[in-house]
Design a protein around this motif. Sequence first.
Motif, PDB file in Angstrom:
ATOM      1  N   MET A 197       0.736  -1.114   0.015  1.00  0.00           N
ATOM      2  CA  MET A 197       0.026  -0.194  -0.089  1.00  0.00           C
ATOM      3  C   MET A 197       0.870   1.339   0.049  1.00  0.00           C
ATOM      4  SD  MET A 197      -3.085  -1.049  -0.221  1.00  0.00           S
ATOM      5  CE  MET A 197      -3.139  -2.738  -0.705  1.00  0.00           C
ATOM      6  N   MET A 198       1.816   1.241   0.581  1.00  0.00           N
ATOM      7  CA  MET A 198       3.059   2.416   0.698  1.00  0.00           C
ATOM      8  C   MET A 198       3.367   2.486  -0.571  1.00  0.00           C
ATOM      9  SD  MET A 198       5.221   2.012   4.084  1.00  0.00           S
ATOM     10  CE  MET A 198       4.467   2.018   5.737  1.00  0.00           C
ATOM     11  N   ARG A 199       3.789   1.395  -1.422  1.00  0.00           N
ATOM     12  CA  ARG A 199       4.172   1.846  -2.823  1.00  0.00           C
ATOM     13  C   ARG A 199       3.420   2.423  -3.614  1.00  0.00           C
ATOM     14  NH1 ARG A 199       6.069  -3.407  -1.649  1.00  0.00           N
ATOM     15  NH2 ARG A 199       8.271  -3.601  -1.309  1.00  0.00           N
ATOM     16  N   LYS A 200       1.873   1.921  -3.447  1.00  0.00           N
ATOM     17  CA  LYS A 200       0.827   2.727  -4.280  1.00  0.00           C
ATOM     18  C   LYS A 200       0.718   3.947  -4.134  1.00  0.00           C
ATOM     19  CE  LYS A 200      -2.376   0.111  -5.905  1.00  0.00           C
ATOM     20  NZ  LYS A 200      -3.751  -0.724  -5.949  1.00  0.00           N
ATOM     21  N   TYR A 201       0.655   4.291  -2.625  1.00  0.00           N
ATOM     22  CA  TYR A 201      -0.293   5.478  -2.035  1.00  0.00           C
ATOM     23  C   TYR A 201       0.971   6.501  -1.411  1.00  0.00           C
ATOM     24  CZ  TYR A 201      -4.304   2.841  -3.448  1.00  0.00           C
ATOM     25  OH  TYR A 201      -5.039   2.125  -4.100  1.00  0.00           O
ATOM     26  N   ASN A 202       2.003   6.140  -1.182  1.00  0.00           N
ATOM     27  CA  ASN A 202       3.248   7.126  -0.454  1.00  0.00           C
ATOM     28  C   ASN A 202       3.907   7.871  -1.484  1.00  0.00           C
ATOM     29  OD1 ASN A 202       1.796   6.391   1.750  1.00  0.00           O
ATOM     30  ND2 ASN A 202       3.427   5.700   2.986  1.00  0.00           N
ATOM     31  N   LYS A 203       3.751   7.987  -2.723  1.00  0.00           N
ATOM     32  CA  LYS A 203       4.599   8.502  -3.841  1.00  0.00           C
ATOM     33  C   LYS A 203       5.046   9.635  -3.402  1.00  0.00           C
ATOM     34  CE  LYS A 203       4.826   5.048  -6.806  1.00  0.00           C
ATOM     35  NZ  LYS A 203       6.310   4.285  -6.884  1.00  0.00           N
ATOM     36  N   GLU A 204       4.121  10.588  -2.931  1.00  0.00           N
ATOM     37  CA  GLU A 204       4.353  12.377  -2.773  1.00  0.00           C
ATOM     38  C   GLU A 204       4.742  12.324  -1.168  1.00  0.00           C
ATOM     39  OE1 GLU A 204       1.074  11.623  -4.139  1.00  0.00           O
ATOM     40  OE2 GLU A 204       1.847  11.619  -6.158  1.00  0.00           O
ATOM     41  N   LYS A 205       3.927  11.822  -0.428  1.00  0.00           N
ATOM     42  CA  LYS A 205       4.346  11.748   1.225  1.00  0.00           C
ATOM     43  C   LYS A 205       3.714  10.626   1.744  1.00  0.00           C
ATOM     44  CE  LYS A 205       0.051  13.963   2.115  1.00  0.00           C
ATOM     45  NZ  LYS A 205      -0.620  15.168   2.969  1.00  0.00           N
ATOM     46  N   ALA A 206       3.970  10.462   3.079  1.00  0.00           N
ATOM     47  CA  ALA A 206       3.230   9.425   3.823  1.00  0.00           C
ATOM     48  C   ALA A 206       1.701   9.579   4.073  1.00  0.00           C
ATOM     49  CB  ALA A 206       3.992   9.082   5.199  1.00  0.00           C
ATOM     50  N   ILE A 207       1.031   8.715   3.475  1.00  0.00           N
ATOM     51  CA  ILE A 207      -0.343   8.337   3.711  1.00  0.00           C
ATOM     52  C   ILE A 207      -0.784   7.219   4.568  1.00  0.00           C
ATOM     53  CG2 ILE A 207      -2.727   8.064   2.693  1.00  0.00           C
ATOM     54  CD1 ILE A 207      -1.980  10.874   2.269  1.00  0.00           C
ATOM     55  N   VAL A 208      -0.139   6.161   4.034  1.00  0.00           N
ATOM     56  CA  VAL A 208      -0.257   4.940   4.599  1.00  0.00           C
ATOM     57  C   VAL A 208       0.973   4.765   5.914  1.00  0.00           C
ATOM     58  CG1 VAL A 208      -0.479   2.420   4.415  1.00  0.00           C
ATOM     59  CG2 VAL A 208      -1.238   3.985   2.625  1.00  0.00           C
ATOM     60  N   PHE A 209       0.422   4.155   7.212  1.00  0.00           N
ATOM     61  CA  PHE A 209       1.515   4.263   8.224  1.00  0.00           C
ATOM     62  C   PHE A 209       1.055   2.722   8.546  1.00  0.00           C
ATOM     63  CE2 PHE A 209       1.039   8.631   8.005  1.00  0.00           C
ATOM     64  CZ  PHE A 209       2.040   9.274   9.067  1.00  0.00           C
ATOM     65  N   ASN A 210       2.557   2.118   8.625  1.00  0.00           N
ATOM     66  CA  ASN A 210       2.383   0.623   9.467  1.00  0.00           C
ATOM     67  C   ASN A 210       2.884   1.220  10.788  1.00  0.00           C
ATOM     68  OD1 ASN A 210       2.439  -2.084   9.811  1.00  0.00           O
ATOM     69  ND2 ASN A 210       4.195  -2.431   8.623  1.00  0.00           N
ATOM     70  N   THR A 211       2.646  -0.068  11.720  1.00  0.00           N
ATOM     71  CA  THR A 211       2.993   0.134  13.088  1.00  0.00           C
ATOM     72  C   THR A 211       4.286  -0.868  13.513  1.00  0.00           C
ATOM     73  OG1 THR A 211       0.732   0.447  13.780  1.00  0.00           O
ATOM     74  CG2 THR A 211       2.114  -0.236  15.411  1.00  0.00           C
ATOM     75  N   LEU A 212       5.466  -0.024  14.098  1.00  0.00           N
ATOM     76  CA  LEU A 212       6.671  -0.937  14.567  1.00  0.00           C
ATOM     77  C   LEU A 212       6.518  -0.965  16.137  1.00  0.00           C
ATOM     78  CD1 LEU A 212       9.685   1.072  13.143  1.00  0.00           C
ATOM     79  CD2 LEU A 212       8.752  -1.224  12.408  1.00  0.00           C
ATOM     80  N   GLN A 213       6.458  -2.169  16.534  1.00  0.00           N
ATOM     81  CA  GLN A 213       6.611  -2.712  17.982  1.00  0.00           C
ATOM     82  C   GLN A 213       7.971  -2.830  18.363  1.00  0.00           C
ATOM     83  OE1 GLN A 213       3.785  -5.861  17.462  1.00  0.00           O
ATOM     84  NE2 GLN A 213       2.236  -5.071  18.753  1.00  0.00           N
TER      85      GLN A 213
END
Length: 390
Positions: A197-213
């Motif tokens: 999802m990041m590859r598709k939608y984070n081209k200009e800036k971060a829209i999709v965030f994952n979570t790091l535990q």
Amino acid sequence: MEKIFDNTQVAFSSMSNKELERAFFLFNMIKNPALVKIGTSLTNVALKLHLPVEGLIRKTVFDHFCGGVTAEDCLPVVGKMYSKGVSSILDYSVEGKEEESSFDDALKVTLKTLDMAASNKAIPFVVFKPTGFGRFALYEKKGEGKELTPDEALEWGRIVGRFDQVCKLAHQYDVEVLIDAEESWMQDAADDLVAEMMRKYNKEKAIVFNTLQMYRHDRMDYLQRLHANAIAEGFHIGMKIVRGAYMEKEHKRAEENGYPTPICSSKEATDVNYDRAVDYMMKHIDTMAIFAGTHNEESSYKLMALMSEKGLAHNDRRLWFGQLFGMSDNISFNLGANGYNVAKYLPFGPVREVMPYLIRRAEENTSVAGQTGRELTLLTAERNRRKAAK
């Protein structure tokens, strides 16, 4: 850094005297592990027997830790917090479902919160859990690299479709999406899907965030690998950085299955790992965005200091602080009063369905060293301040 988190007048400015007393009562109960254990057992039994306890739950623990039964119910709380500089993230906190109809319902609710976020600047993010959109066991199988049956492949396609529907609309609306992390043995498949999802939608800036535990000792390596991919493929990274919420479960499974625990050797090692992740992302903030999900004052001050060193504005959109509703108001409201971007996770859902979430919150407050004591110290100080001001 100037110490701002002890200002209780600001911390509890959105609480009436009645709400302050309820919080004081609840945290006094929660500080007793035996009481929490008995209380959660009795609650579970009462709900299974359909005893009329929902009203009592609603007036006490539910109203303290949740925004309401529906997303619309949450709006008065959203407005009240925003007037104090604190944003909200509507979190549909129904857990543990396994049916396709439940996953479709969760998708509908998430899309609805996305519509609300698009038209309400007090709601800057939407959030969902991977297992809100698909079966835990399927993530596990996918992550292990096992071949899926034709039916499972179709089912996995529906999960991907749900993720994509939310991320695509979020991209259109310019609203960020936080995707929660869960247990380590299902997380690989979720990580791969979020990266897609990041590859598709984070081209200009971060829209999709994952979570790091960051209680997992392998997460820095994961972040660096993802960063290498992001550089090669030209996308931005969004990360919610947390310590983690499934420690006992992780240790238990590792022991039962004879593999080394994925959890750091100590609380101190987790703290170091957390700070390393923040530090690394701040070094690359031009192509990254941080949501620092923490109830730790020291970690918050460290990030504030890094922002100051880099000359970043308090309200730089790439940097957010986050806490759970009903906890650490001294951090949230003092950050808001000082112009930082801060948001509370505001859970909602039917009382009965949200009980697993509420039980986790009670157990977490009991087990996290110092959390309940800190809440009680601050609540006591504010009660005394209000009495003296009369």
